[in-house]
Design an enzyme around this catalytic site. Structure first.
Site, PDB file in Angstrom:
ATOM      1  N   GLU A  21       0.836  -1.220   0.000  1.00 32.47           N
ATOM      2  CA  GLU A  21       0.000   0.000   0.000  1.00 32.47           C
ATOM      3  C   GLU A  21       0.869   1.268   0.000  1.00 32.47           C
ATOM      4  O   GLU A  21       0.536   2.281   0.623  1.00 32.47           O
ATOM      5  CB  GLU A  21      -1.035  -0.035   1.124  1.00 32.47           C
ATOM      6  CG  GLU A  21      -1.959  -1.246   0.952  1.00 32.47           C
ATOM      7  CD  GLU A  21      -3.309  -1.143   1.582  1.00 32.47           C
ATOM      8  OE1 GLU A  21      -3.748  -0.031   1.908  1.00 32.47           O
ATOM      9  OE2 GLU A  21      -3.947  -2.193   1.751  1.00 32.47           O
TER      10      GLU A  21
HETATM   11  N1  CAA Z   1      -6.221  11.588  -3.572  1.00 29.62           N
HETATM   12  C1  CAA Z   1      -6.785  12.080  -4.706  1.00 29.62           C
HETATM   13  N2  CAA Z   1      -6.083  12.311  -5.851  1.00 29.62           N
HETATM   14  C2  CAA Z   1      -4.780  12.021  -5.833  1.00 29.62           C
HETATM   15  C3  CAA Z   1      -4.123  11.513  -4.698  1.00 29.62           C
HETATM   16  C4  CAA Z   1      -4.912  11.296  -3.537  1.00 29.62           C
HETATM   17  N3  CAA Z   1      -4.360  10.799  -2.404  1.00 29.62           N
HETATM   18  N4  CAA Z   1      -2.827  11.324  -5.004  1.00 29.62           N
HETATM   19  C5  CAA Z   1      -2.665  11.705  -6.295  1.00 29.62           C
HETATM   20  N5  CAA Z   1      -3.849  12.128  -6.784  1.00 29.62           N
HETATM   21  C6  CAA Z   1      -4.134  12.661  -8.117  1.00 29.62           C
HETATM   22  C7  CAA Z   1      -3.340  13.934  -8.394  1.00 29.62           C
HETATM   23  O1  CAA Z   1      -4.012  15.080  -7.913  1.00 29.62           O
HETATM   24  C8  CAA Z   1      -3.242  13.931  -9.901  1.00 29.62           C
HETATM   25  O2  CAA Z   1      -4.447  14.380 -10.466  1.00 29.62           O
HETATM   26  P1  CAA Z   1      -4.523  15.799 -11.292  1.00 29.62           P
HETATM   27  O3  CAA Z   1      -3.490  15.714 -12.380  1.00 29.62           O
HETATM   28  O4  CAA Z   1      -5.925  15.834 -11.795  1.00 29.62           O
HETATM   29  O5  CAA Z   1      -4.219  16.862 -10.290  1.00 29.62           O
HETATM   30  C9  CAA Z   1      -3.151  12.438 -10.224  1.00 29.62           C
HETATM   31  O6  CAA Z   1      -3.705  11.716  -9.101  1.00 29.62           O
HETATM   32  C10 CAA Z   1      -1.726  11.981 -10.476  1.00 29.62           C
HETATM   33  O7  CAA Z   1      -0.996  12.302  -9.300  1.00 29.62           O
HETATM   34  P2  CAA Z   1       0.571  12.489  -9.300  1.00 29.62           P
HETATM   35  O8  CAA Z   1       0.996  13.411 -10.409  1.00 29.62           O
HETATM   36  O9  CAA Z   1       0.973  12.861  -7.916  1.00 29.62           O
HETATM   37  O10 CAA Z   1       1.059  11.020  -9.681  1.00 29.62           O
HETATM   38  P3  CAA Z   1       2.482  10.361  -9.592  1.00 29.62           P
HETATM   39  O11 CAA Z   1       2.715   9.566 -10.816  1.00 29.62           O
HETATM   40  O12 CAA Z   1       3.525  11.393  -9.224  1.00 29.62           O
HETATM   41  O13 CAA Z   1       2.301   9.270  -8.407  1.00 29.62           O
HETATM   42  C11 CAA Z   1       2.299   8.473  -6.177  1.00 29.62           C
HETATM   43  C12 CAA Z   1       1.970   9.615  -7.138  1.00 29.62           C
HETATM   44  C13 CAA Z   1       1.906   8.988  -4.799  1.00 29.62           C
HETATM   45  C14 CAA Z   1       3.778   8.126  -6.177  1.00 29.62           C
HETATM   46  C15 CAA Z   1       1.446   7.216  -6.557  1.00 29.62           C
HETATM   47  O14 CAA Z   1       1.865   6.666  -7.782  1.00 29.62           O
HETATM   48  C16 CAA Z   1       1.462   6.158  -5.501  1.00 29.62           C
HETATM   49  O15 CAA Z   1       0.771   6.254  -4.485  1.00 29.62           O
HETATM   50  N6  CAA Z   1       2.221   5.048  -5.709  1.00 29.62           N
HETATM   51  C17 CAA Z   1       2.201   3.909  -4.823  1.00 29.62           C
HETATM   52  C18 CAA Z   1       1.160   2.922  -5.231  1.00 29.62           C
HETATM   53  C19 CAA Z   1       0.798   1.984  -4.132  1.00 29.62           C
HETATM   54  O16 CAA Z   1       0.505   2.365  -3.016  1.00 29.62           O
HETATM   55  N7  CAA Z   1       0.749   0.684  -4.457  1.00 29.62           N
HETATM   56  C20 CAA Z   1       0.328  -0.273  -3.539  1.00 29.62           C
HETATM   57  C21 CAA Z   1      -0.391  -1.379  -4.232  1.00 29.62           C
HETATM   58  S1  CAA Z   1      -1.914  -1.834  -3.529  1.00 29.62           S
HETATM   59  C22 CAA Z   1      -1.576  -2.949  -2.301  1.00 29.62           C
HETATM   60  O17 CAA Z   1      -0.481  -3.079  -1.831  1.00 29.62           O
HETATM   61  C23 CAA Z   1      -2.773  -3.652  -1.824  1.00 29.62           C
HETATM   62  C24 CAA Z   1      -2.592  -4.951  -1.164  1.00 29.62           C
HETATM   63  O18 CAA Z   1      -2.887  -5.986  -1.737  1.00 29.62           O
HETATM   64  C25 CAA Z   1      -2.184  -4.969   0.259  1.00 29.62           C
END
Ligand code: CAA
Length: 380
Positions: free
Chosen positions: A363
């Site tokens: 996550e």
């Molecule tokens: N809430 C709402 N919108 C969000 C947000 C949030 N928390 N975070 C990002 N966004 C939106 C941004 O506003 C943007 O939208 P706009 O262009 O319209 O403004 C869009 O999403 C893209 O955001 P970023 O430009 O910030 O995207 P990024 O490519 O830089 O990535 C990141 C951001 C935080 C690194 C994201 O890719 C991330 O969280 N990565 C990790 C993924 C993850 O947690 N994976 C886990 C897998 S699931 C799992 O593990 C489940 C399981 O089985 C246990």
């Protein structure tokens, strides 16, 4: 903030503690060794209302707040983090996502059964080449009019084989970047949907982790969650709450390891006295206790933020980052305090040490939490 727990919250905490002691503790070592988790235990957690804790009662949920959910998560994780990750994914990723963004028909069809634990769900974002970099989705969902044609592979999916309902993130339009991604509800048994072998893991070995393969799977249009292109935001918003659940899991692992170390240090004698009387051990316990309380405050605060309509992306990321570090540190120290006994399975702490590691990875890794936190403080 007043974190005095209500009568109801205390009852939930006690129910989770009793369930963990009576039902999860027996067999936890064997389940870890054999990488199994009997479906009967999932059903029992469903009967106790743990599978849909925050879901409205009209959809079969328990209608409780996030604070109640983290209290239960902590207690379950003190004994069996494999059980608690199933609870966490079903509650905060699958049920919350469907209840918040699903249509009424989707809620009737899927949420009512997921919230009671009759079936459980999985959240499918990670791919072989899209883990932290979640916008780089290679799985495609091509718009074919009345359905999407789904192709691709998902990795490390919790509840991968035991789930019946899968929320799958896939790309519809490459040109549109993150706005070209959709979230689709996929059912087990859909033609072209295959499940890979169970992963042989370091920790949370009782939990069911698989790769998923989609080969020309026809997913009806009515199974899309939200508007066209909402899939990436759906994933981000859902994960923001999911991280509170994993933070509570990490807190529980830390607290479970600490409680065992505390008990052991009052029983085990060395150099003529219980080892707790040696400052080397007493100081370790003092550090553990302090850090666990600090982690608990962060976890409660993020749950409180969510329950009170505040933004919880930042507080959830901080809670997960810190609680997972405390889980790892505490579990390592608990093994150290147990000495040779800590290295054998009967004493449980080596399992806590292995289980703790994943809380720094899934996550969103610790590094991803630092991206979320630093972006938030730098843009304020
Ligand atoms: N809430 C709402 N919108 C969000 C947000 C949030 N928390 N975070 C990002 N966004 C939106 C941004 O506003 C943007 O939208 P706009 O262009 O319209 O403004 C869009 O999403 C893209 O955001 P970023 O430009 O910030 O995207 P990024 O490519 O830089 O990535 C990141 C951001 C935080 C690194 C994201 O890719 C991330 O969280 N990565 C990790 C993924 C993850 O947690 N994976 C886990 C897998 S699931 C799992 O593990 C489940 C399981 O089985 C246990």
């Amino acid at each position: 903030m007043d974190f005095t727990l209500s009568e109801e919250q205390l009852m939930i905490q006690q129910a989770a503690k009793d369930f963990a002691q009576n039902e999860l503790l027996p067999g936890v070592i064997e389940r870890d060794e054999t990488q199994t988790f009997p479906w009967e235990l999932v059903q029992k957690m469903g009967e106790l209302g743990f599978m849909g804790m925050m879901v409205n009662e009209k959809y079969g949920g328990s209608g409780l707040g996030t604070l109640s959910y983290v209290l239960a998560m902590e207690e379950l994780s003190k004994i069996d983090a494999s059980a608690s990750v199933m609870v966490s994914v079903n509650n905060s990723l699958v049920c919350w996502g469907l209840e918040t963004y699903g249509t009424e028909e989707q809620k009737e069809k899927y949420l009512t059964r997921l919230a009671t634990g009759e079936i459980i769900g999985a959240f499918c974002l990670s791919e072989p080449e899209a883990g932290s970099d979640a916008t780089s989705q290679k799985t495609t969902a091509i718009d074919k009019g009345d359905h999407y044609l789904l192709n691709g592979t998902k990795n490390w999916i919790t509840n991968g084989n035991i789930a019946e309902v899968y929320l799958v993130i896939a790309r519809t339009d490459r040109e549109k970047g993150h706005r070209g991604i959709n979230a689709l509800i996929v059912e087990k048994g859909m033609e072209g949907f295959d499940i890979g072998p169970k992963e042989n893991k370091l920790g949370i070995r009782g939990s069911d982790t698989h790769s998923l393969m989609f080969n020309d799977v026809k997913v009806p249009k009515e199974n899309r969650i939200g508007e066209d292109g909402f899939g990436f935001k759906f994933a981000m918003k859902t994960l923001a709450g999911g991280r509170i659940g994993i933070a509570a899991q990490a807190l529980g692992i830390a607290a479970g390891a600490y409680e065992l170390a505390l008990k052991y240090s009052k029983e085990r004698k060395a150099f003529g006295t219980e080892i707790a009387n040696h400052q080397a051990i007493a100081f370790k316990l003092a550090d553990m206790h302090t850090k666990i309380q600090a982690a608990r405050n962060l976890v409660y605060q993020s749950a409180w933020d969510k329950d009170n309509g505040n933004d919880y992306t930042l507080s959830g990321a901080m809670a997960k980052l810190y609680a997972s570090e405390v889980a790892m540190e505490t579990a390592i120290e608990a093994v150290q305090i147990h000495g040779g006994n800590g290295f054998v399975k009967d004493y449980h702490v080596e399992r806590f040490m292995r289980d703790a590691k994943i809380t720094q990875i899934y996550e969103g890794t610790s590094e991803i939490q630092k991206i979320v936190i630093s972006r938030s403080i730098l843009t304020d």
